[in-house]
Design an enzyme around this catalytic site. Structure first.
Site, PDB file in Angstrom:
ATOM      1  N   ASP A  93       4.058  62.479 -11.306  1.00  0.00           N
ATOM      2  CA  ASP A  93       2.717  62.344 -10.265  1.00  0.00           C
ATOM      3  C   ASP A  93       1.841  61.484 -10.646  1.00  0.00           C
ATOM      4  OD1 ASP A  93       0.950  63.120  -8.509  1.00  0.00           O
ATOM      5  OD2 ASP A  93       0.062  64.895  -9.731  1.00  0.00           O
ATOM      6  N   ASP A 289       0.691  57.931  -4.156  1.00  0.00           N
ATOM      7  CA  ASP A 289       0.802  59.160  -5.001  1.00  0.00           C
ATOM      8  C   ASP A 289       2.244  59.640  -4.838  1.00  0.00           C
ATOM      9  OD1 ASP A 289       0.378  61.554  -6.075  1.00  0.00           O
ATOM     10  OD2 ASP A 289      -0.753  62.252  -4.396  1.00  0.00           O
TER      11      ASP A 289
END
EC number: 3.4.23.46
Length: 501
Positions: A93, A289
């Site tokens: 992440d 992201d």
């Protein structure tokens, strides 16, 4: 993760099927980059590639294909924690900064981190709580020895959040048991004093301060028995692997080291400019992201983009729920009309003053295939562009078209066409430039910041204004009290006289 983990919404509708997951598909040999009208003057490429330090570029065979996952549920890498080593799958992440793992039994976890079994675990005696737009987790902070089997041959002592309670965080069937936040310390929880994993890795070893991601996504397989096939990819830690991309890498500056924030200067749908103030594209930030599934856009930009995509694909009508990501559209297997859907181009600020470059995104990226639908004879898709209240998020569906380099040492992010992206025989993803784009710095959104000295000044000014208004009132009250006192004394004297009579 900008910060919410992807969740599938299940809806029923007329001629529309509920969404579940993904089926893979055609991968054809890459052709030349996608053409299109240039933005302003197109300049010659100065050099084919910038020179790189030794060790930053090359072959990283042991790290290639070290990511797995399921469409819409994130990409994970295998990691080991503690002594003796405990193996867990950890979600990659780039939209958060905590290394957090399940550390208690949970219905969706097949295994979890057992701190009491590790002889090298150290308890920091500190709690941590992380809320998301949907869901949350909380746990206890500690440190332990961590390594990545299909990564650099090193072991580091890293901060670990042991998740003891969570709500809507873990995903049933996703096959990951924790999250590896790769962003900067500024957004770490509980505060920026907690050193993120990648910072610890760079400080304790000779690994260069960069990593790169190739997320391969999923199309539809020719063999329907492969319908449940996982998505895959590569996380190259400490370098860049030539074999994972085609053409040149183009870099955009990291605007601020918290999230991986970049500046978008222009958006086109099929070559047509949305003609919006470029600040709107970055309101209140634009980030890269990997932990978010969709391309998420600010409300005004989302509405303008959907309007343009609808107009370009008007030969077929789709339910409103499709554009909201709540319903699927399906076609008979192998007949998806990719050609009716437009390409999307995002122009990013370049490293050279007044120069930008564009990344071109195919419908094969923003229409996400889903699996396990009612009929296996159909190819079904979910619209993977959604509205955001926290700025633009270039999520996994965008990254799946490109090889993305997070060059932390030089504060920049690089994009090149991925060698594994899904496309058709007519169009491919593209990274092209440079283009002349003046005043790009004005496109960044500046969050109003008020420091303590400013607040104190405002407080003093307000106090002075209040005093100015209160002074006459106080004088009037004092005068009234004095008069009342005198009158009261006179009345008392009169009463005394009457008593004497």
């Amino acid at each position: 993760m900008a910060q919410a983990l992807p969740w599938l919404l299940l809806w029923m509708g007329s001629g529309v099927l509920p969404a579940h997951g993904s089926q893979p598909g055609i991968r054809l040999p890459l052709r030349s980059g996608l053409g299109g009208a240039p933005l302003g003057l197109r300049l010659p490429r100065e050099t084919d590639e910038e020179s790189e330090e030794p060790g930053r570029r090359g072959s990283f065979v042991e790290m290639v294909d070290n990511l797995r996952g399921k469409s819409g549920q994130g990409y994970y890498v295998e990691m080991t924690l503690g002594s003796p080593p405990q193996t867990l799958n950890i979600l990659v992440d780039t939209g958060s900064s905590n290394f957090a793992v399940g550390a208690a039994p949970h219905p969706f976890l097949h295994r979890y981190y057992q701190r009491q079994l590790s002889s090298t675990y150290r308890d920091l005696r500190k709690g941590v709580y992380v809320p998301y737009t949907q869901g949350k987790w909380e746990g206890e902070l500690g440190t332990d020895l961590v390594s990545i089997p299909h990564g650099p041959n090193v072991t580091v002592r890293a901060n670990i959040a042991a998740i003891t309670e969570s709500d809507k965080f873990f995903i049933n069937g996703s096959n990951w048991e924790g999250i590896l936040g790769l962003a900067y310390a500024e957004i770490a929880r509980p505060d920026d004093s907690l050193e993120p994993f990648f910072d610890s890795l760079v400080k304790q070893t000779h690994v260069p301060n960069l990593f790169s991601l190739q997320l391969c996504g999923a199309g539809f397989p020719l063999n329907q028995s492969e319908a449940l096939a996982s998505v895959g990819g590569s996380m190259i830690i400490g370098g860049i692997d030539h074999s994972l991309y085609m053409g040149s890498l183009w870099y955009t500056p990291i605007r601020r080291e918290w999230y991986y924030e970049v500046i978008i200067v222009r958006v086109e749908i099929n070559g047509q400019d949305l003609k919006m103030d470029c600040k709107e594209y970055n309101y209140d930030k634009s980030i890269v992201d990997s932990g978010t599934t969709n391309l998420r856009l600010p409300k005004k930009v989302f509405e303008a983009a959907v309007k343009s995509i609808k107009a370009a694909s008007s030969t077929e009508k789709f339910p409103d729920g499709f554009w909201l990501g709540e319903q699927l559209v399906c076609w008979q297997a192998g007949t998806t009309p990719w050609n009716i859907f437009p390409v999307i181009s995002l122009y990013l600020m370049g490293e050279v003053t007044n120069q930008s470059f564009r990344i071109t995104i195919l419908p094969q990226q923003y229409l996400r295939p889903v699996e396990d639908v009612a009929t296996s004879q159909d190819d079904c898709y979910k619209f993977a562009i959604s509205q955001s209240s926290t700025g633009t998020v270039m999520g996994a569906v965008i990254m799946e078209g490109f090889y993305v380099v997070f060059d932390r040492a030089r504060k920049r992010i690089g994009f090149a066409v991925s060698a594994c992206h899904v496309h058709d025989e007519f169009r491919t993803a593209a990274v092209e430039g440079p283009f002349v784009t003046p005043d790009m710095e004005d496109c960044g959104y500046n969050i109003p910041q008020t420091d303590e000295s400013t607040l104190m000044t405002i407080a003093y000014v307000m106090a002075a204004i209040c005093a100015l208004f209160m002074l006459p009132l106080c004088l009037m009250v004092c005068q009234w009290r004095c008069l009342r006192c005198l009158r009261h004394q006179h009345d008392d004297f009169a009463d005394d006289i009457s008593l004497l009579k």
